[in-house]
Design a protein around this motif. Structure first.
Motif, PDB file in Angstrom:
ATOM      1  N   VAL A   1      45.836  38.647  41.761  1.00  0.00           N
ATOM      2  CA  VAL A   1      45.773  39.606  42.968  1.00  0.00           C
ATOM      3  C   VAL A   1      44.525  40.496  42.821  1.00  0.00           C
ATOM      4  O   VAL A   1      43.579  41.127  43.674  1.00  0.00           O
ATOM      5  N   GLU A   2      44.224  41.060  41.469  1.00  0.00           N
ATOM      6  CA  GLU A   2      43.005  41.629  40.917  1.00  0.00           C
ATOM      7  C   GLU A   2      41.948  40.945  41.218  1.00  0.00           C
ATOM      8  O   GLU A   2      40.869  41.456  41.629  1.00  0.00           O
ATOM      9  N   ILE A   3      41.927  39.671  40.772  1.00  0.00           N
ATOM     10  CA  ILE A   3      40.833  38.823  40.925  1.00  0.00           C
ATOM     11  C   ILE A   3      40.504  38.650  42.425  1.00  0.00           C
ATOM     12  O   ILE A   3      39.192  39.002  43.059  1.00  0.00           O
ATOM     13  N   TYR A   4      41.279  38.467  43.255  1.00  0.00           N
ATOM     14  CA  TYR A   4      41.040  38.654  44.745  1.00  0.00           C
ATOM     15  C   TYR A   4      40.251  39.859  45.154  1.00  0.00           C
ATOM     16  O   TYR A   4      39.229  39.774  46.065  1.00  0.00           O
ATOM     17  N   THR A   5      40.688  41.045  44.512  1.00  0.00           N
ATOM     18  CA  THR A   5      40.090  42.253  44.837  1.00  0.00           C
ATOM     19  C   THR A   5      38.699  42.422  44.719  1.00  0.00           C
ATOM     20  O   THR A   5      38.085  42.777  45.467  1.00  0.00           O
ATOM     21  N   TRP A   6      38.375  41.584  43.479  1.00  0.00           N
ATOM     22  CA  TRP A   6      37.004  41.410  43.069  1.00  0.00           C
ATOM     23  C   TRP A   6      36.086  40.761  44.034  1.00  0.00           C
ATOM     24  O   TRP A   6      35.220  41.170  44.515  1.00  0.00           O
ATOM     25  N   ILE A   7      36.660  39.489  44.536  1.00  0.00           N
ATOM     26  CA  ILE A   7      36.089  38.574  45.423  1.00  0.00           C
ATOM     27  C   ILE A   7      36.038  39.275  46.851  1.00  0.00           C
ATOM     28  O   ILE A   7      34.964  38.951  47.667  1.00  0.00           O
ATOM     29  N   ASN A   8      37.042  39.729  47.200  1.00  0.00           N
ATOM     30  CA  ASN A   8      37.130  40.521  48.613  1.00  0.00           C
ATOM     31  C   ASN A   8      35.746  41.503  48.684  1.00  0.00           C
ATOM     32  O   ASN A   8      35.449  41.515  49.831  1.00  0.00           O
ATOM     33  N   SER A   9      35.584  42.016  47.602  1.00  0.00           N
ATOM     34  CA  SER A   9      34.510  43.266  47.652  1.00  0.00           C
ATOM     35  C   SER A   9      33.203  42.584  47.783  1.00  0.00           C
ATOM     36  O   SER A   9      32.405  43.043  48.227  1.00  0.00           O
TER      37      SER A   9
ATOM     38  N   PHE B   1      37.020  32.110  39.913  1.00  0.00           N
ATOM     39  CA  PHE B   1      37.134  33.352  39.108  1.00  0.00           C
ATOM     40  C   PHE B   1      38.712  33.548  38.365  1.00  0.00           C
ATOM     41  O   PHE B   1      38.595  34.101  37.207  1.00  0.00           O
ATOM     42  N   ASN B   2      39.499  33.104  38.839  1.00  0.00           N
ATOM     43  CA  ASN B   2      40.783  32.867  38.186  1.00  0.00           C
ATOM     44  C   ASN B   2      40.484  32.099  37.123  1.00  0.00           C
ATOM     45  O   ASN B   2      41.073  32.417  35.678  1.00  0.00           O
ATOM     46  N   LEU B   3      39.948  30.891  37.067  1.00  0.00           N
ATOM     47  CA  LEU B   3      39.571  29.878  35.973  1.00  0.00           C
ATOM     48  C   LEU B   3      38.725  30.579  34.900  1.00  0.00           C
ATOM     49  O   LEU B   3      38.799  30.281  33.505  1.00  0.00           O
ATOM     50  N   ILE B   4      37.744  31.409  35.460  1.00  0.00           N
ATOM     51  CA  ILE B   4      37.001  32.034  34.324  1.00  0.00           C
ATOM     52  C   ILE B   4      37.697  33.202  33.476  1.00  0.00           C
ATOM     53  O   ILE B   4      37.480  33.281  32.498  1.00  0.00           O
ATOM     54  N   SER B   5      38.735  33.591  34.439  1.00  0.00           N
ATOM     55  CA  SER B   5      39.527  34.715  33.888  1.00  0.00           C
ATOM     56  C   SER B   5      40.332  33.878  32.419  1.00  0.00           C
ATOM     57  O   SER B   5      40.316  34.253  31.291  1.00  0.00           O
ATOM     58  N   ILE B   6      40.993  32.778  33.047  1.00  0.00           N
ATOM     59  CA  ILE B   6      41.750  32.105  32.022  1.00  0.00           C
ATOM     60  C   ILE B   6      40.849  31.786  30.799  1.00  0.00           C
ATOM     61  O   ILE B   6      41.232  31.782  29.600  1.00  0.00           O
ATOM     62  N   LEU B   7      39.701  31.055  30.876  1.00  0.00           N
ATOM     63  CA  LEU B   7      38.678  30.738  29.832  1.00  0.00           C
ATOM     64  C   LEU B   7      38.371  32.004  29.074  1.00  0.00           C
ATOM     65  O   LEU B   7      38.194  31.778  27.918  1.00  0.00           O
TER      66      LEU B   7
ATOM     67  N   VAL C   1      29.626  33.658  39.316  1.00  0.00           N
ATOM     68  CA  VAL C   1      30.343  34.113  40.519  1.00  0.00           C
ATOM     69  C   VAL C   1      29.424  34.233  41.790  1.00  0.00           C
ATOM     70  O   VAL C   1      29.428  33.873  42.649  1.00  0.00           O
ATOM     71  N   ILE C   2      28.265  34.669  41.151  1.00  0.00           N
ATOM     72  CA  ILE C   2      27.324  34.988  42.233  1.00  0.00           C
ATOM     73  C   ILE C   2      26.534  33.709  42.540  1.00  0.00           C
ATOM     74  O   ILE C   2      26.354  33.481  44.072  1.00  0.00           O
ATOM     75  N   THR C   3      26.576  32.828  41.837  1.00  0.00           N
ATOM     76  CA  THR C   3      25.725  31.447  42.318  1.00  0.00           C
ATOM     77  C   THR C   3      26.716  30.941  43.223  1.00  0.00           C
ATOM     78  O   THR C   3      26.372  30.435  44.210  1.00  0.00           O
ATOM     79  N   ILE C   4      28.140  30.782  43.010  1.00  0.00           N
ATOM     80  CA  ILE C   4      28.924  30.223  44.058  1.00  0.00           C
ATOM     81  C   ILE C   4      29.021  30.972  45.012  1.00  0.00           C
ATOM     82  O   ILE C   4      29.273  30.195  46.262  1.00  0.00           O
ATOM     83  N   SER C   5      29.027  32.351  45.269  1.00  0.00           N
ATOM     84  CA  SER C   5      29.053  32.960  46.442  1.00  0.00           C
ATOM     85  C   SER C   5      27.809  32.677  47.281  1.00  0.00           C
ATOM     86  O   SER C   5      27.853  32.592  48.300  1.00  0.00           O
ATOM     87  N   PHE C   6      26.787  32.367  46.664  1.00  0.00           N
ATOM     88  CA  PHE C   6      25.648  31.952  47.331  1.00  0.00           C
ATOM     89  C   PHE C   6      25.926  30.638  48.354  1.00  0.00           C
ATOM     90  O   PHE C   6      25.234  30.611  49.251  1.00  0.00           O
ATOM     91  N   ILE C   7      26.472  29.762  47.513  1.00  0.00           N
ATOM     92  CA  ILE C   7      26.913  28.378  48.276  1.00  0.00           C
ATOM     93  C   ILE C   7      27.487  28.752  49.345  1.00  0.00           C
ATOM     94  O   ILE C   7      27.220  28.001  50.719  1.00  0.00           O
TER      95      ILE C   7
END
Length: 548
Positions: free
Chosen positions: A269-277, A295-301, A408-414
């Protein structure tokens, strides 16, 4: 490796708090189409009325800019992006002395200045000269203009290097606004208190809109049609966001992350808040979910490299993942196999979605950025195992990259479609100043907020420790110096935001908004690790609809 053998290994474990949202967003939830359609039908005629208001406001350029500001702050300007750009370009190009010609007060001057700057127009800060006394200070009588002071404070956050008048404006307003709040109406006092904590230029779009709607509702001069439009639009989008969060809850459950990777923070949910922004508009729904999964996977990693994995396990994992093939799973036998499969699955989804849009060329850029992040994670692991404290410069060379912004920004550009062509991805790979600055903000804010908690266990040094050691400073002095670097970084961003930009501004808006949500999460501590710090914000965004 057996589970028992894994448990016998000494690991730098952290004690993370649990997911506080699990019961709020069940994994089986779906959007109520009838409610969504009903809101859409109610919104459409209101949207046309608001568009008519926008057109009508063009009769007076100042009122036009002020109306645009209201749309922006209520979170509905995205409906009229093309019209707004056209209006502002026309005014800026045809009336370069707009402020001087109209003899505006402090409030109106500040709003016009801020709006043009927020849309990238290089309006001069000399518009504030008339409010200065002979000593180069703002006239003391301005203190009695509470709205003007608040607007000047917000405008000062759009300053760039060398604008001493705006440095003075910020110092002047910050020195007086807190006391002004105690003497003002409760309505104005709330606005002042919020602005002092979260200046508009540092606030993500949806939290800013949610708060301003409540402020606007208390304005005597409010437009009821516009207010209703903003409320309904917010609630309609909230329905969509709830469904998207439920997709992420299902994703977390399907891979059994809670049991298989129990050491990791469960923060979808917190991660979604970042992405929603990054981009909140409804037509980005599919890419928001894909980006949030990544981003969830990045957090896990991050937690795996930081608080669980051994150097040998992490090396093996990275070696396998670099192949980007499902056969790579055969090389892994421990918990990293779960992570590797999830990464491969999500990148397959990204690839499939990109193919539908004829944009397969983008995916290797995302893969490279992802692997680059993990390579830098591994460098931090080496610092930890060697008990090495690098110089601040050497630290930032690596740690800016582990702020996670690049992949994150690279994928957002896609997900931005043809708006982000090959040149946009080449720009990302060129280490542009804009991205470097955004990474600095992400890394320093994270380190300031989290370093004390991290140092309670075996952990690589943060920027705070590196700065203290290199310059022989106390923690307090080091933190003050890092805060100064943040202010420099925000001025760098404001400068890079000015037209003409290297790539379209709507692409630059993504990393800018990522910096803004970083400010939200880390202003009062580590709101990601300790989600209670941002619980009220998330509840207002995704749980509680606005009463109509």
């Amino acid at each position: 490796m057996s589970r028992k053998e894994e448990n016998d290994i000494s690991r730098p474990l952290a004690t993370f708090s649990k997911n506080i949202w699990r019961d709020r967003f069940p994994s089986f939830s779906s959007i109520d189409d009838s409610v969504f359609d009903s809101l859409t039908k109610e919104i459409n005629p209101l949207k046309e009325k608001v568009k008519d208001m926008l057109v009508a406001s063009t009769a007076d350029p100042i009122e036009n800019v002020k109306f645009i500001d209201t749309l922006l702050r209520l979170g509905v300007s995205y409906h009229f992006d093309c019209d707004i750009e056209s209006h502002l370009e026309r005014i800026f190009n045809s009336q370069p002395n707009l402020v001087a010609e109209n003899d505006l007060d402090l409030n109106s001057t500040s709003i016009v200045f801020r709006v043009f700057r927020q849309y990238g127009f290089r309006i001069s800060c000399s518009v504030f000269n008339k409010f200065m006394d002979n000593d180069g200070k703002f006239k003391k009588g301005l203190i009695n203009d509470v709205r003007g002071m608040l607007s000047l404070y917000e405008a000062a956050h759009l300053r760039v290097h060398g604008e001493s008048i705006l440095e003075e404006a910020l110092a002047f307003t910050k020195a007086n606004l807190k006391s002004l709040a105690t003497k003002s109406s409760s309505h104005l006092a709330k606005q002042i208190t919020f602005a002092l904590d979260r200046p508009f230029n540092k606030c993500p779009p949806r939290p800013a809109a949610r708060t301003y709607i409540s402020f606007y509702e208390e304005e005597v001069s409010r437009n009821e049609t516009l207010l209703k439009f903003a409320k309904l639009d917010f609630n309609r989008l909230q329905l969509l966001y709830k469904q998207e969060i439920s997709h992420l809850a299902r994703f977390w459950k399907e891979y059994s992350f809670s049991t298989e990777l129990s050491y990791a923070r469960e923060r979808y949910v917190e991660i979604y808040t970042w992405i929603n922004s990054l981009h909140f508009e409804p037509h980005y729904t599919r890419w928001r979910v894909l980006l949030a999964k990544t981003f969830n996977l990045i957090s896990i990693l991050d937690d795996t490299f930081d608080a669980y994995g051994t150097p040998q396990e992490l090396q093996s994992f990275l070696h396998a993942l670099k192949r980007w093939e499902i056969d790579a799973l055969n090389e892994l036998e421990d918990y990293t196999k779960v992570i590797c499969k999830a990464v491969l699955d999500v990148f397959h989804e990204i690839d499939e979605e990109a193919k539908k849009e004829g944009r397969s060329f983008c995916v290797p850029y995302a893969q490279d950025a992802f692997i680059g992040l993990l390579n830098n994670y591994l460098s931090e692991v080496k610092w930890r195992t060697d008990s090495h404290v690098p110089t601040f410069h050497d630290y930032m060379t690596v740690a800016m990259k582990t702020s996670t912004y690049d992949p994150v920004i690279t994928i957002s550009f896609i997900g931005m479609g043809t708006a982000a062509g090959l040149e946009a991805f080449e720009w990302l790979q060129s280490e542009p100043r804009f991205m470097t600055t955004i990474n600095i903000i992400g890394r320093i804010m994270d380190d300031i907020a989290s370093h004390e908690f991290e140092q309670l266990r075996e952990h690589s040094p943060s920027g705070v420790e590196c700065y203290m050691k290199q310059y022989n400073l106390s923690e307090k002095d080091a933190l003050e110096e890092l805060e100064k670097k943040l202010e420099v970084a925000w001025k760098d961003i404001n400068e890079e935001w000015m037209r003409p930009t290297a790539i379209p501004r709507y692409l630059l808006l993504l990393p800018l908004n990522f910096a803004r949500v970083t400010y939200l999460f880390y202003k009062h501590g580590d709101g990601y690790t300790h989600p209670n710090l941002v619980e009220d914000d998330i509840r207002a965004l995704f749980v509680d609809p606005i009463p109509i």
